[in-house]
Design a protein around this motif. Structure first.
Motif, mmCIF file in Angstrom:
data_model
loop_
_atom_site.group_PDB
_atom_site.id
_atom_site.type_symbol
_atom_site.label_atom_id
_atom_site.label_comp_id
_atom_site.label_asym_id
_atom_site.label_seq_id
_atom_site.Cartn_x
_atom_site.Cartn_y
_atom_site.Cartn_z
ATOM 1 N N MET A 189 -7.787 3.514 -27.032
ATOM 2 C CA MET A 189 -7.021 4.734 -27.239
ATOM 3 C C MET A 189 -6.795 5.437 -25.901
ATOM 4 O O MET A 189 -7.718 5.556 -25.103
ATOM 5 N N ARG A 190 -5.580 5.917 -25.674
ATOM 6 C CA ARG A 190 -5.227 6.611 -24.438
ATOM 7 C C ARG A 190 -5.036 8.093 -24.752
ATOM 8 O O ARG A 190 -4.238 8.459 -25.614
ATOM 9 N N ILE A 191 -5.760 8.937 -24.045
ATOM 10 C CA ILE A 191 -5.715 10.375 -24.284
ATOM 11 C C ILE A 191 -5.098 11.070 -23.073
ATOM 12 O O ILE A 191 -5.502 10.836 -21.940
ATOM 13 N N GLY A 192 -4.121 11.946 -23.318
ATOM 14 C CA GLY A 192 -3.547 12.756 -22.266
ATOM 15 C C GLY A 192 -4.276 14.078 -22.159
ATOM 16 O O GLY A 192 -4.642 14.680 -23.180
ATOM 17 N N LEU A 193 -4.531 14.526 -20.946
ATOM 18 C CA LEU A 193 -5.217 15.804 -20.724
ATOM 19 C C LEU A 193 -4.355 16.673 -19.816
ATOM 20 O O LEU A 193 -3.985 16.248 -18.715
ATOM 21 N N ILE A 194 -4.039 17.874 -20.272
ATOM 22 C CA ILE A 194 -3.197 18.786 -19.516
ATOM 23 C C ILE A 194 -4.045 19.949 -19.019
ATOM 24 O O ILE A 194 -4.621 20.693 -19.826
ATOM 25 N N GLY A 195 -4.126 20.094 -17.700
ATOM 26 C CA GLY A 195 -4.956 21.136 -17.098
ATOM 27 C C GLY A 195 -6.188 20.524 -16.469
ATOM 28 O O GLY A 195 -7.057 20.009 -17.181
ATOM 29 N N GLU B 108 -8.270 4.994 -21.591
ATOM 30 C CA GLU B 108 -7.630 5.585 -20.420
ATOM 31 C C GLU B 108 -7.408 7.073 -20.660
ATOM 32 O O GLU B 108 -7.088 7.489 -21.775
ATOM 33 N N VAL B 109 -7.599 7.856 -19.600
ATOM 34 C CA VAL B 109 -7.334 9.292 -19.641
ATOM 35 C C VAL B 109 -6.196 9.574 -18.662
ATOM 36 O O VAL B 109 -6.309 9.296 -17.463
ATOM 37 N N LEU B 110 -5.097 10.109 -19.171
ATOM 38 C CA LEU B 110 -3.946 10.492 -18.354
ATOM 39 C C LEU B 110 -4.037 11.980 -18.078
ATOM 40 O O LEU B 110 -4.084 12.777 -19.020
ATOM 41 N N VAL B 111 -4.098 12.377 -16.825
ATOM 42 C CA VAL B 111 -4.272 13.793 -16.499
ATOM 43 C C VAL B 111 -3.011 14.339 -15.855
ATOM 44 O O VAL B 111 -2.347 13.664 -15.057
ATOM 45 N N ALA B 112 -2.676 15.581 -16.207
ATOM 46 C CA ALA B 112 -1.512 16.256 -15.645
ATOM 47 C C ALA B 112 -1.846 17.716 -15.425
ATOM 48 O O ALA B 112 -2.686 18.289 -16.130
ATOM 49 N N ASP B 113 -1.176 18.307 -14.465
ATOM 50 C CA ASP B 113 -1.418 19.706 -14.131
ATOM 51 C C ASP B 113 -0.146 20.266 -13.494
ATOM 52 O O ASP B 113 0.638 19.519 -12.889
ATOM 53 N N GLY C 114 -10.245 4.380 -15.017
ATOM 54 C CA GLY C 114 -10.111 4.941 -16.358
ATOM 55 C C GLY C 114 -9.400 6.268 -16.398
ATOM 56 O O GLY C 114 -9.059 6.752 -17.483
ATOM 57 N N VAL C 115 -9.171 6.891 -15.243
ATOM 58 C CA VAL C 115 -8.469 8.178 -15.184
ATOM 59 C C VAL C 115 -7.255 8.017 -14.281
ATOM 60 O O VAL C 115 -7.378 7.602 -13.119
ATOM 61 N N VAL C 116 -6.061 8.341 -14.813
ATOM 62 C CA VAL C 116 -4.810 8.142 -14.091
ATOM 63 C C VAL C 116 -4.033 9.446 -14.072
ATOM 64 O O VAL C 116 -3.891 10.116 -15.109
ATOM 65 N N ALA C 117 -3.523 9.833 -12.913
ATOM 66 C CA ALA C 117 -2.718 11.039 -12.794
ATOM 67 C C ALA C 117 -1.290 10.748 -13.219
ATOM 68 O O ALA C 117 -0.667 9.789 -12.750
ATOM 69 N N ALA C 118 -0.756 11.568 -14.123
ATOM 70 C CA ALA C 118 0.642 11.446 -14.545
ATOM 71 C C ALA C 118 1.499 12.359 -13.675
ATOM 72 O O ALA C 118 1.018 13.386 -13.180
ATOM 73 N N PRO C 119 2.770 12.034 -13.496
ATOM 74 C CA PRO C 119 3.663 12.876 -12.698
ATOM 75 C C PRO C 119 4.146 14.088 -13.492
ATOM 76 O O PRO C 119 5.322 14.196 -13.847
ATOM 77 N N GLY C 120 3.229 14.977 -13.805
ATOM 78 C CA GLY C 120 3.558 16.165 -14.568
ATOM 79 C C GLY C 120 3.443 15.943 -16.061
ATOM 80 O O GLY C 120 3.171 14.834 -16.545
ATOM 81 N N VAL C 121 3.677 17.027 -16.825
ATOM 82 C CA VAL C 121 3.536 16.960 -18.280
ATOM 83 C C VAL C 121 4.582 16.032 -18.885
ATOM 84 O O VAL C 121 4.298 15.272 -19.817
ATOM 85 N N LEU D 142 -14.152 18.715 -16.446
ATOM 86 C CA LEU D 142 -15.292 18.314 -17.277
ATOM 87 C C LEU D 142 -14.825 17.463 -18.446
ATOM 88 O O LEU D 142 -15.418 16.422 -18.758
ATOM 89 N N HIS D 143 -13.739 17.888 -19.107
ATOM 90 C CA HIS D 143 -13.237 17.133 -20.252
ATOM 91 C C HIS D 143 -12.744 15.749 -19.842
ATOM 92 O O HIS D 143 -12.928 14.770 -20.579
ATOM 93 N N ALA D 144 -12.116 15.654 -18.669
ATOM 94 C CA ALA D 144 -11.633 14.349 -18.221
ATOM 95 C C ALA D 144 -12.793 13.384 -18.023
ATOM 96 O O ALA D 144 -12.734 12.220 -18.454
ATOM 97 N N ALA D 145 -13.849 13.854 -17.372
ATOM 98 C CA ALA D 145 -15.026 13.005 -17.160
ATOM 99 C C ALA D 145 -15.688 12.643 -18.488
ATOM 100 O O ALA D 145 -16.148 11.502 -18.681
ATOM 101 N N THR D 146 -15.718 13.594 -19.405
ATOM 102 C CA THR D 146 -16.328 13.350 -20.713
ATOM 103 C C THR D 146 -15.516 12.335 -21.509
ATOM 104 O O THR D 146 -16.074 11.413 -22.116
ATOM 105 N N LEU D 147 -14.199 12.506 -21.523
ATOM 106 C CA LEU D 147 -13.344 11.574 -22.263
ATOM 107 C C LEU D 147 -13.444 10.164 -21.708
ATOM 108 O O LEU D 147 -13.449 9.184 -22.462
ATOM 109 N N ARG D 148 -13.509 10.038 -20.394
ATOM 110 C CA ARG D 148 -13.615 8.718 -19.781
ATOM 111 C C ARG D 148 -14.839 7.968 -20.298
ATOM 112 O O ARG D 148 -14.822 6.739 -20.431
ATOM 113 N N ALA D 149 -15.902 8.717 -20.608
ATOM 114 C CA ALA D 149 -17.150 8.096 -21.076
ATOM 115 C C ALA D 149 -17.255 8.044 -22.595
ATOM 116 O O ALA D 149 -18.271 7.591 -23.124
ATOM 117 N N THR D 150 -16.217 8.492 -23.293
ATOM 118 C CA THR D 150 -16.259 8.536 -24.755
ATOM 119 C C THR D 150 -15.879 7.186 -25.344
ATOM 120 O O THR D 150 -14.832 6.626 -25.001
#
Length: 339
Positions: free
Chosen positions: A1-7, A27-32, A48-55, A14-22
Motif C-alpha cells: 500500500m502506498r500512502i501520501g503524506l501532505i505536510g 511506500e510513503v509519498l511526501v509533499a509540502d 521507502g520515502v519519496v518526495a513528490a513534486p507538490g500536492v 514523525l508520521h512519515a517515519a512511522t508510516l514507513r515502519a507500518t
C-alpha cells in the motif's frame, strides 16, 4: 500500500517515519508547500520515502490513502480534495479552523459513497486511556462520579502559532473533550470555564489565555474538570483520573509523570519527565496510523470520524464562550447556534 503524506513539519516528519515502519505500507509519498523541506525529509528517512513534486504530483502518483499533517488552515481544503479524489484520508485535528468549515467537511464526508475519514485524536490509541475505558465499561469501577483531566505543556509554542491556533480550549483541551466522550460514551451537557494569563504577553495579544480550567457536566450528571496550561515547568503532563464508586484508574501516572512530590516518601521510581506531546504519545501515534492503514485497506471503519471531531469542537466553543462571558453555557445552545 502506498500512502501520501501532505505536510512535512514536526508532526508530519514523525508520521512519515512511522508510516514507513507500518506493516502493509510499501511506500510513503511526501509533499509540502515547501518542496525543499519534503525532499530533505525523504533524503533523511531514505528507502521507502519519496518526495513528490507538490500536492498535485502526489495525487498524480496514485496513492491508496492520504495523511494530512499540513498547517491548520489547509486542513479543510485538503480534506475536500482527498474526498473528491475518492481516497481514504487521515487528518490531524482540527478538521477546520471553525465550526462552519468543520460542518462543510462533515457534510461532504457523509455523502453516499464517500471514502472514510479518520481524525487524529491519538489519545484514543494510548494504552492507558484504553485500559481505563475498558475498566469503566466492564463495571469494574462501579458507577462513575468524577473525571479529572489535565493537559500541561512544558514550554509554550512559538508566538506566531497563537493567532492561528484557535485558542487553548480548541487547540489543547479539545483532546480531553474528545477522550471524555470516547471513554464514557456520554455527551457534555453544560460547561463553566475560566482562563488566565500568567506568562508571555503574546497570548493576551493573540486573544488567548495560557492557562484554563473548565467544569463540565455530562448528560448523565457526572462531573468532570479539565485544566490546561502552556507553562508546566515540571514537564509535559497529560493525565486523566477516572473515579468510580468501586475503584479508580489514573491515566498518565507512570515513571515519567511530571509530579514532584512534597511528601517524604514515594513508592514508584521516577524517570525523566516527558518533554513534549510527541514523546508522551509516540506509541499512540503509531497505533493510530496502523489503524488508518486498516481503514484505507477496507479492513476497518474509521475509529474517529468528522462527526466525533465536531462534537469535541462544540464543547471547546462552549468553554471559550463561557470564559468570555463568565457564565455557564449549554453545549446544545452552541450546537444550535453554530450548526
Amino acid at each position: 500500500m502506498r500512502i501520501g503524506l501532505i505536510g512535512t513539519g514536526r508532526i508530519g516528519a514523525l508520521h512519515a517515519a512511522t508510516l514507513r515502519a507500518t506493516p502493509g505500507v510499501t511506500e510513503v509519498l511526501v509533499a509540502d508547500a515547501d518542496t525543499a523541506r519534503a525532499h530533505a525529509l525523504a533524503d533523511r528517512l531514505g528507502a521507502g520515502v519519496v518526495a513528490a513534486p507538490g500536492v498535485d504530483g502526489l495525487y498524480a502518483a496514485g496513492p491508496d490513502g492520504v495523511v494530512i499533517a499540513a498547517a491548520t488552515g489547509a486542513h479543510a481544503p485538503l480534506l475536500h480534495r482527498a474526498l473528491d479524489a475518492g481516497l481514504p484520508v487521515f487528518c490531524e485535528k482540527p478538521v477546520a479552523l471553525d465550526v462552519p468549515g468543520t460542518l462543510g467537511v462533515a457534510a461532504r464526508a457523509a455523502t453516499p459513497g464517500a471514502p472514510p475519514v479518520q481524525v487524529g485524536f491519538q489519545r484514543r490509541f494510548d494504552r492507558g486511556y484504553r485500559a481505563a475505558r475498558a475498566a469503566l465499561r466492564s463495571g469494574e469501577l462501579g458507577w462513575l462520579h468524577t473525571l479529572r483531566a489535565c493537559t500541561s505543556d512544558r514550554t509554550p509554542p512559538p508566538a506566531a502559532y497563537i493567532p492561528t491556533s484557535g485558542g487553548l480550549f480548541r487547540d489543547c483541551s479539545i483532546h480531553d473533550f474528545d477522550v471524555l466522550r470516547w471513554l464514557t460514551g456520554r455527551e457534555v451537557d453544560t460547561v463553566f470555564a475560566m482562563g488566565a494569563n500568567r506568562g508571555d504577553a503574546f497570548f493576551r495579544d493573540g486573544d488567548d489565555v495560557d492557562t484554563c480550567a473548565a467544569l463540565l457536566r455530562l448528560d448523565d450528571g457526572v462531573l468532570a474538570t479539565v485544566t490546561a496550561t502552556r507553562y508546566n515547568g515540571a514537564g509535559h503532563d497529560v493525565r486523566l483520573e477516572v473515579c468510580g464508586s468501586a475503584g479508580t484508574r489514573v491515566v498518565g501516572l507512570d515513571d515519567h509523570a511530571a509530579l514532584p512530590t512534597a511528601e517524604a516518601e514515594l513508592s514508584w521510581l521516577r524517570a525523566e519527565p516527558y518533554a513534549t506531546f510527541m514523546e508522551r504519545f509516540r506509541a499512540a501515534y503509531a497505533a493510530e496510523l496502523a489503524a488508518f492503514v486498516d481503514v484505507a485497506a477496507g479492513r476497518a471503519e474509521s475509529p474517529c470520524t468528522v462527526a466525533d471531531a465536531l462534537e469535541a469542537l462544540y464543547v471547546a466553543e462552549a468553554c471559550d464562550l463561557s470564559r468570555r462571558t463568565g457564565r455557564p453555557v449549554a453545549v446544545a445552545d452552541v450546537r444550535e447556534r453554530r450548526g
